[in-house]
Motif scaffolding. Structure first.
Motif, PDB file in Angstrom:
ATOM      1  N   ILE A  25       0.839  -1.203   0.000  1.00  0.00           N
ATOM      2  CA  ILE A  25       0.000   0.000   0.000  1.00  0.00           C
ATOM      3  C   ILE A  25       0.873   1.251   0.000  1.00  0.00           C
ATOM      4  O   ILE A  25       1.875   1.326   0.714  1.00  0.00           O
ATOM      5  CB  ILE A  25      -0.903   0.020   1.257  1.00  0.00           C
ATOM      6  CG1 ILE A  25      -1.756  -1.264   1.310  1.00  0.00           C
ATOM      7  CG2 ILE A  25      -1.813   1.255   1.262  1.00  0.00           C
ATOM      8  CD1 ILE A  25      -1.988  -1.785   2.694  1.00  0.00           C
ATOM      9  N   GLU A  28      -1.426   8.529  -0.657  1.00  0.00           N
ATOM     10  CA  GLU A  28      -1.310   9.928  -1.079  1.00  0.00           C
ATOM     11  C   GLU A  28      -2.252  10.750  -0.216  1.00  0.00           C
ATOM     12  O   GLU A  28      -3.428  10.420  -0.119  1.00  0.00           O
ATOM     13  CB  GLU A  28      -1.729  10.081  -2.540  1.00  0.00           C
ATOM     14  CG  GLU A  28      -0.808   9.364  -3.522  1.00  0.00           C
ATOM     15  CD  GLU A  28      -1.422   9.283  -4.904  1.00  0.00           C
ATOM     16  OE1 GLU A  28      -1.288  10.248  -5.670  1.00  0.00           O
ATOM     17  OE2 GLU A  28      -2.068   8.265  -5.202  1.00  0.00           O
ATOM     18  N   VAL A 176       3.233  11.993  -0.637  1.00  0.00           N
ATOM     19  CA  VAL A 176       3.140  10.651  -1.227  1.00  0.00           C
ATOM     20  C   VAL A 176       4.159   9.721  -0.581  1.00  0.00           C
ATOM     21  O   VAL A 176       5.353  10.031  -0.540  1.00  0.00           O
ATOM     22  CB  VAL A 176       3.401  10.713  -2.750  1.00  0.00           C
ATOM     23  CG1 VAL A 176       3.225   9.336  -3.381  1.00  0.00           C
ATOM     24  CG2 VAL A 176       2.483  11.731  -3.416  1.00  0.00           C
ATOM     25  N   GLU A 178       6.250   5.997  -0.187  1.00  0.00           N
ATOM     26  CA  GLU A 178       6.685   4.848  -0.965  1.00  0.00           C
ATOM     27  C   GLU A 178       5.651   3.750  -0.721  1.00  0.00           C
ATOM     28  O   GLU A 178       4.847   3.838   0.210  1.00  0.00           O
ATOM     29  CB  GLU A 178       8.067   4.367  -0.493  1.00  0.00           C
ATOM     30  CG  GLU A 178       9.184   5.390  -0.662  1.00  0.00           C
ATOM     31  CD  GLU A 178       9.441   5.725  -2.137  1.00  0.00           C
ATOM     32  OE1 GLU A 178       8.995   4.971  -3.029  1.00  0.00           O
ATOM     33  OE2 GLU A 178      10.087   6.754  -2.398  1.00  0.00           O
ATOM     34  N   ASN A 218      -3.280   3.542  -2.552  1.00  0.00           N
ATOM     35  CA  ASN A 218      -2.970   2.671  -3.687  1.00  0.00           C
ATOM     36  C   ASN A 218      -2.728   1.287  -3.124  1.00  0.00           C
ATOM     37  O   ASN A 218      -1.841   1.102  -2.287  1.00  0.00           O
ATOM     38  CB  ASN A 218      -1.726   3.178  -4.407  1.00  0.00           C
ATOM     39  CG  ASN A 218      -1.981   4.525  -5.054  1.00  0.00           C
ATOM     40  OD1 ASN A 218      -2.391   4.604  -6.193  1.00  0.00           O
ATOM     41  ND2 ASN A 218      -1.783   5.599  -4.291  1.00  0.00           N
ATOM     42  N   SER A 220      -2.301  -2.920  -3.709  1.00  0.00           N
ATOM     43  CA  SER A 220      -2.112  -4.092  -4.562  1.00  0.00           C
ATOM     44  C   SER A 220      -1.758  -5.264  -3.667  1.00  0.00           C
ATOM     45  O   SER A 220      -1.454  -5.080  -2.487  1.00  0.00           O
ATOM     46  CB  SER A 220      -0.999  -3.860  -5.596  1.00  0.00           C
ATOM     47  OG  SER A 220       0.249  -3.742  -4.949  1.00  0.00           O
ATOM     48  N   LYS A 285      -7.681   4.009 -14.577  1.00  0.00           N
ATOM     49  CA  LYS A 285      -6.658   4.967 -14.177  1.00  0.00           C
ATOM     50  C   LYS A 285      -6.012   5.658 -15.373  1.00  0.00           C
ATOM     51  O   LYS A 285      -5.559   5.028 -16.309  1.00  0.00           O
ATOM     52  CB  LYS A 285      -5.618   4.178 -13.380  1.00  0.00           C
ATOM     53  CG  LYS A 285      -4.435   4.933 -12.893  1.00  0.00           C
ATOM     54  CD  LYS A 285      -4.701   5.589 -11.565  1.00  0.00           C
ATOM     55  CE  LYS A 285      -3.456   6.334 -11.092  1.00  0.00           C
ATOM     56  NZ  LYS A 285      -3.613   7.758 -11.075  1.00  0.00           N
TER      57      LYS A 285
HETATM   58  P1  ADP Z   1       0.209   8.440  -9.422  1.00  0.00           P
HETATM   59  O1  ADP Z   1       0.881   9.756  -9.319  1.00  0.00           O
HETATM   60  O2  ADP Z   1      -0.190   8.056 -10.797  1.00  0.00           O
HETATM   61  O3  ADP Z   1      -0.917   8.275  -8.465  1.00  0.00           O
HETATM   62  P2  ADP Z   1       2.613   7.213  -8.302  1.00  0.00           P
HETATM   63  O4  ADP Z   1       3.498   6.283  -9.066  1.00  0.00           O
HETATM   64  O5  ADP Z   1       3.133   8.543  -7.965  1.00  0.00           O
HETATM   65  O6  ADP Z   1       1.252   7.285  -9.078  1.00  0.00           O
HETATM   66  O7  ADP Z   1       2.223   6.455  -6.967  1.00  0.00           O
HETATM   67  C1  ADP Z   1       1.277   6.914  -6.106  1.00  0.00           C
HETATM   68  C2  ADP Z   1       1.317   6.058  -4.875  1.00  0.00           C
HETATM   69  O8  ADP Z   1       1.048   4.696  -5.197  1.00  0.00           O
HETATM   70  C3  ADP Z   1       2.638   6.025  -4.148  1.00  0.00           C
HETATM   71  O9  ADP Z   1       2.362   6.071  -2.765  1.00  0.00           O
HETATM   72  C4  ADP Z   1       3.221   4.713  -4.511  1.00  0.00           C
HETATM   73  O10 ADP Z   1       4.064   4.219  -3.489  1.00  0.00           O
HETATM   74  C5  ADP Z   1       2.012   3.849  -4.634  1.00  0.00           C
HETATM   75  N1  ADP Z   1       2.170   2.692  -5.517  1.00  0.00           N
HETATM   76  C6  ADP Z   1       2.725   2.668  -6.749  1.00  0.00           C
HETATM   77  N2  ADP Z   1       2.645   1.429  -7.270  1.00  0.00           N
HETATM   78  C7  ADP Z   1       2.005   0.657  -6.344  1.00  0.00           C
HETATM   79  C8  ADP Z   1       1.622  -0.721  -6.298  1.00  0.00           C
HETATM   80  N3  ADP Z   1       1.836  -1.557  -7.293  1.00  0.00           N
HETATM   81  N4  ADP Z   1       0.975  -1.132  -5.192  1.00  0.00           N
HETATM   82  C9  ADP Z   1       0.719  -0.302  -4.183  1.00  0.00           C
HETATM   83  N5  ADP Z   1       1.061   0.985  -4.168  1.00  0.00           N
HETATM   84  C10 ADP Z   1       1.704   1.471  -5.227  1.00  0.00           C
END
Ligand code: ADP
Ligand code: MG
Ligand code: ZN
Length: 504
Positions: A25, A28, A176, A178, A218, A220, A285
């Motif tokens: 997870i 943001e 945001v 990681e 986010n 997964s 998305k």
């Molecule tokens: P966006 O700006 O399109 O929302 P980002 O790549 O900046 O995408 O990521 C946004 C958030 O999603 C960050 O907190 C990142 O750590 C998280 N994130 C990115 N990929 C995954 C994933 N596969 N599973 C869970 N969280 C993710």
């Protein structure tokens, strides 16, 4: 789409799922910054309760030809946040346009930051039921809020959508993480700790219910042991910490079921419905390419010099993590008490105020009153609280308890009358006759009476039977609970042992 039925079993289901899959997870958070004026114009941000569209100007209405100027306070708030999470600022940053169309975005683009955020690479550490967790924070950047759409029914009964531009251009910070979080609970705790931090450093009121802090997750999953990230879903519309935890918990389960059933995950944005306890699809998305980011031509790059950073650093108040540490080392509190007190600003205020008023009180005793009694009463009273302002007479009351001049049970009654009903402590004690009898002469006199009245128990005592509790009970009864029990017991033993009984 079938709605999976799992109400009431989410905990059991989640633990079974988490044996096979690891949840990943990233969070943001958008929060409105506490500033006097908006991000790129001088309109006031104090529009709460004001008529719609009364806090607007050509800049925040996005009229052609209007030029933005940047809000220094907003920049400082992001820098301060970055410093509080140990992030660093690049020497220069710039603003970018994020282009998309929506009726709440009059310019057709949002002035945001993409390539170089104001602050990058921080961390936040907080406690969970499974122990402390540290999360990496990728970036904190500055952008602007959108207007508010109101969907209503017009005079002719038709549905209309109205736009209120009061919120348009309010400074917004995006933070945001990681993809470091591994559970719904840890995600909720992260959001709670971040709110506490933002409030402590004074950059945002960060009230979730009022939309000042918006959390998107986010989520997964991947089979345990797998390194590659799974396809993620972004979950929106959670407007309390509880919803954050529930929504993520639901989403983990949903993805696991989908995967087990051989279904294909799609990267999409889903909304959380608190009533139904489930997420629902909102849109697939968009990728960042869709926004056609490019440098904002109306604003020059912004340089952040060392001296500015140092000034802001010097102004940082004590942060929650430092305060917890100090409570452990300087005050000798347990980490549980330190957490409970620091996590609730009202508890922190009370704890600090009581010790400031009487530095000789044992901190552990003060902590007990704050965590057990004070927070319990505030929880019961709820809402706006009781109008009580810390420390009130509480230092004096705890002093009486520590000196053994009032029993704990009686003190609790007095505490409640003081905190909830605003009664003065001395007055309640006098009125209810709560002064504890702690002087040796009075206690000895009562002990003598009790011993004289109970020859059978005296014989039992001398025969080695465990009757001491009986005597203490009699003393308590004779004093309507106001004798100091410890002193009474000592006096009874001294009398009985000293009266020639002799010890084996
Ligand atoms: P966006 O700006 O399109 O929302 P980002 O790549 O900046 O995408 O990521 C946004 C958030 O999603 C960050 O907190 C990142 O750590 C998280 N994130 C990115 N990929 C995954 C994933 N596969 N599973 C869970 N969280 C993710
Ligand atoms: Mg996102
Ligand atoms: Zn304006």
């Amino acid at each position: 789409m079938t709605a999976p039925v799992r109400s009431g079993q989410s905990t059991r289901g989640a633990s079974a799922t988490l044996e096979r899959y690891e949840a990943v997870i990233g969070i943001e958070v958008h929060c409105q910054l506490r500033t006097v004026s908006k991000m790129f114009c001088s309109c006031s941000t104090a529009y709460d309760g004001a008529p719609p569209n009364s806090h607007t100007c050509p800049v925040c209405l996005g009229l052609p030809g209007a030029l933005p100027t940047i809000n220094r306070q907003a920049v400082e708030h992001v820098l301060t946040t970055g410093l509080a999470i140990g992030a660093s600022a690049p020497p220069t940053t710039r603003r970018e346009r994020k282009n998309y169309f929506y009726p709440d975005l009059p310019k057709g683009y949002q002035i945001s930051q993409y390539e170089i955020p104001l602050m990058a690479n921080g961390t936040l550490t907080f406690d969970t039921s499974g122990g402390p967790v540290t999360v990496g924070i990728r970036r904190a950047h500055l952008e602007e809020d959108t207007a508010k759409l109101i969907h209503a029914e017009g005079a002719d009964g038709r549905r209309v959508s109205l736009v209120d531009f009061n919120r348009s251009g309010v400074p917004l910070m995006e933070i945001v993480t990681e993809a470091d979080l591994r559970s719904a609970e840890a995600s909720r705790r992260y959001a709670e700790e971040l709110q506490l931090l933002l409030r402590t450093i004074g950059v945002s009121d960060a009230d979730m219910e009022r939309g000042q802090m918006r959390v998107e997750a986010n989520v997964s999953i991947r089979p345990r042991g797998e390194q590659r990230l799974g396809i993620r879903v972004e979950v929106k519309n959670m407007n309390s910490f509880r919803s954050v935890e529930r929504a993520i918990g639901f989403e983990i389960e949903r993805q696991a079921e989908l995967r087990d059933a051989g279904g294909a995950m799609v990267q999409e944005t889903r909304g959380w419905s608190d009533d139904r306890g489930s997420t629902y699809p909102m849109r697939t998305k968009e990728d960042s390419e869709d926004y056609r980011y490019f440098p904002e031509p109306d604003l020059p790059p912004l340089s952040v010099d060392r001296a500015w950073i140092e000034r802001l650093k010097a102004r940082l108040p004590e942060l929650p993590s430092a305060r917890r540490g100090r409570y452990l080392t300087e005050r000798g509190l347990s980490s549980y008490d330190a957490n409970v007190i620091v996590n609730d600003p009202r508890a922190t205020e009370m704890f600090e105020a009581v010790l400031a008023a009487d530095a000789s009180l044992p901190p552990k005793e003060v902590a007990n009153w704050v965590t057990n009694e004070y927070l319990r009463l505030l929880g019961r009273v709820g809402g706006d609280g009781t109008g009580f302002s810390a420390p009130g007479d509480v230092p004096a009351l705890i002093r009486l308890v520590v000196d053994g001049r009032i029993t704990k049970a009686n003190a609790k009654e007095v505490f409640e009358a003081h905190v909830v009903d605003g009664r003065r402590v001395e007055e309640v004690i006098r009125e209810r006759g709560f002064h504890q009898i702690s002087d040796a002469v009075s206690i000895d006199a009562i002990v003598d009476e009790v011993i004289a009245a109970n020859p059978k128990a005296v014989a039992d005592y001398r025969a080695g039977k465990p009757v001491i509790g009986f005597f203490v009970g009699q003393v308590m009864k004779a004093t309507r609970g106001q004798a100091n029990a410890g002193l009474a017991e000592a006096a009874i033993r001294a009398r009985l042992d000293g009266a020639g009984a002799g010890e084996g």
